[in-house]
Write an enzyme that holds these catalytic residues in place. Structure first.
Site, mmCIF file in Angstrom:
data_model
loop_
_atom_site.group_PDB
_atom_site.id
_atom_site.type_symbol
_atom_site.label_atom_id
_atom_site.label_comp_id
_atom_site.label_asym_id
_atom_site.label_seq_id
_atom_site.Cartn_x
_atom_site.Cartn_y
_atom_site.Cartn_z
ATOM 1 N N ASP A 13 -7.487 -20.860 -1.717
ATOM 2 C CA ASP A 13 -6.677 -20.258 -1.784
ATOM 3 C C ASP A 13 -5.021 -21.030 -1.241
ATOM 4 O O ASP A 13 -4.419 -21.146 -1.527
ATOM 5 C CB ASP A 13 -6.760 -19.390 -0.732
ATOM 6 N N ARG A 92 -4.950 -17.036 14.282
ATOM 7 C CA ARG A 92 -3.533 -16.453 13.392
ATOM 8 C C ARG A 92 -2.490 -16.829 14.028
ATOM 9 O O ARG A 92 -1.346 -16.876 13.776
ATOM 10 C CB ARG A 92 -3.562 -15.330 12.592
ATOM 11 N N ASP A 121 -5.454 -10.709 7.692
ATOM 12 C CA ASP A 121 -4.918 -12.125 8.405
ATOM 13 C C ASP A 121 -3.968 -12.415 7.862
ATOM 14 O O ASP A 121 -2.911 -13.098 8.535
ATOM 15 C CB ASP A 121 -5.726 -13.267 7.188
ATOM 16 N N SER A 173 -16.576 -17.185 1.183
ATOM 17 C CA SER A 173 -14.591 -17.735 2.681
ATOM 18 C C SER A 173 -14.958 -18.165 3.339
ATOM 19 O O SER A 173 -15.787 -16.874 4.232
ATOM 20 C CB SER A 173 -13.531 -16.618 1.893
HETATM 21 N N1 ARG Z 1 -12.688 -10.549 8.988
HETATM 22 C C1 ARG Z 1 -12.415 -11.367 9.802
HETATM 23 C C2 ARG Z 1 -11.112 -11.262 10.551
HETATM 24 O O1 ARG Z 1 -10.285 -9.869 10.302
HETATM 25 C C3 ARG Z 1 -12.265 -12.488 9.024
HETATM 26 C C4 ARG Z 1 -11.354 -12.728 7.885
HETATM 27 C C5 ARG Z 1 -11.411 -13.812 7.201
HETATM 28 N N2 ARG Z 1 -12.703 -14.544 6.923
HETATM 29 C C6 ARG Z 1 -12.749 -15.672 5.701
HETATM 30 N N3 ARG Z 1 -14.250 -15.647 5.183
HETATM 31 N N4 ARG Z 1 -11.585 -16.385 5.693
HETATM 32 O O2 ARG Z 1 -10.250 -11.376 11.263
#
Ligand code: ARG
Length: 402
Positions: A13, A92, A121, A173
């Site tokens: 991405d 994040r 995110d 991902s």
């Molecule tokens: N579901 C998790 C969250 O909201 C992880 C999100 C990112 N996941 C990923 N495979 N890039 O914190």
């Protein structure tokens, strides 16, 4: 050209985002945060530059991540929906903090991220950015670009010769940091399908873990893990060490159908070897040193604290205030926990603390009992009294009706 600072990971991405922003005449500066994901940063930097970035910042944020994000979450026993130790969610706000910082250094008026419009995110990046600098414009290429699927994005990357590691066969991902790995997409989107073994990034499957258990001892000081088997470690090294042992023994896998902030249910696989060991050990120690009322009340606080992390509200007044409460609860969370790791299981085998509230004299059923059992009768009479009154109310009422 307008400058934009992009939170860059080197994945599909964000790599496509560099190209896409360049195509819209942006001067793209990439910011790479080292949160302990153990990637080849030289390779990622090259990828960013060859993809069209004009400059790359790489910052080692591991210590801040451990001390100011992971350990506070550990002290809070933060876990989302009982299974997710919040590795991605904790990373994040910290990335966003430095994204804003780099934007200021570069006098850029915009920041960008590679999150989709369906996930959590984007919220975490943007809410943090808004709190720290509401003037900054935020660009989310994935929400506006023309690709309709991850497969189309992979096509685009291939056509633009962007080096990517995802393939159509393994379109996962993946997000990694010291606290754990999050894995989604591809075949995992079918909640009924068993996660294929190749989706796991770190852990041995329990079947392939050693057939003999290992015992470890973890020592905490005021809720912070300090020693493993009697040896002092700094935060980063301690997590690395526990991740190494935990991975070998298949510790910390979870499979969760989770409720996203945007209202979607999604399926994600998590691996958190060190996180799982520490979460368990920390709770065991708390059960020895916290009194019942504080302990039960804190469970509610944990739930709220976890939601705040998940919802991207790390820098909110409530999270900061709860932190003060949690710090107070950790005053006596000092001591040792013994654990057995065996084929995917992390099992407590003992605990001790100089602040233990456990009194063997009170608990024992053997010699040396100091509990005066005769007092129990009066205690129970008074404890149950309100309910006896209730019973007599019912019979009074039915009597009146006659
Ligand atoms: N579901 C998790 C969250 O909201 C992880 C999100 C990112 N996941 C990923 N495979 N890039 O914190």
């Amino acid at each position: 050209m307008k400058k934009v600072v992009l939170a860059y990971s080197g994945g599909l991405d964000t790599s496509c985002s560099v190209q896409w922003l360049r195509g819209r005449n942006y001067d793209v500066i990439c910011f790479i945060a080292d949160l302990g994901q153990e990637e080849d940063f030289v390779k990622i930097e090259k990828r960013a530059l060859s993809g069209g970035a004009s400059k790359v910042y790489i910052k080692d944020l591991r210590q801040e991540f451990v001390e100011d994000f992971i350990f506070p979450a550990l002290k809070a026993n933060a876990i989302y929906e009982g299974k997710y130790l919040l590795a991605t969610a904790l990373g994040r706000p910290l990335i966003a903090k430095y994204l804003v910082d780099v934007a200021h250094k570069e006098k850029a008026k915009a920041v960008a991220h590679g999150c989709s419009g369906k996930g959590n995110d984007q919220v975490r990046f943007e809410v943090t950015t808004q709190i720290l600098d509401p003037e900054l414009e935020i660009i989310a290429p994935l929400r506006i670009w023309e690709f309709k699927s991850r497969e189309e994005e992979i096509e685009y990357a291939l056509s633009k010769k962007i080096p990517i590691e995802v393939t159509k066969k393994k379109p996962y991902s993946i997000d990694k940091n010291l606290w754990g790995v999050s894995i989604e997409s591809g075949i995992l989107e079918n909640p009924c399908r068993k996660p294929p073994e190749d989706c796991y990034q770190w852990t041995n499957s329990p079947e392939h873990a050693p057939s003999k258990p290992v015992y470890i001892e973890i020592e905490f000081e005021k809720g912070i893990p300090k020693k493993i088997n009697g040896k002092i470690y700094n935060g980063i090294e301690l997590l690395k060490k526990l991740n190494r042992i935990g991975r070998e023994f298949g510790i910390g896998r979870s499979d969760l159908i989770e409720n996203r902030l945007v209202g979607i249910k999604s399926r994600e696989i998590y691996e958190a070897p060190a996180g799982t060991i520490l979460y368990l050990a920390h709770k065991e120690l708390e059960s020895l040193v916290l009194d019942r009322e504080l302990s039960h009340y804190k469970e509610g606080v944990s739930l709220k604290y976890s939601e705040l992390i998940y919802y991207g509200l790390w820098y909110s007044p409530l999270r900061i205030a709860l932190d003060k409460f949690i710090a107070e609860t950790q005053k006596n969370v000092t001591g040792l926990v013994k654990l057995k790791l065996y084929k995917g299981n992390c099992i407590v085998s003992g605990r001790k603390s100089p602040y233990s509230l456990y009194r063997q004299g009170l608990a024992t059923y053997s010699k040396g009992d100091t509990f005066d059992q005769r007092l129990a009768q009066g205690f129970i009479k008074i404890f149950g009294m309100p309910y006896q009154n209730q019973k007599s109310r019912v019979s009074r009422k039915s009597g009146n009706q006659k």
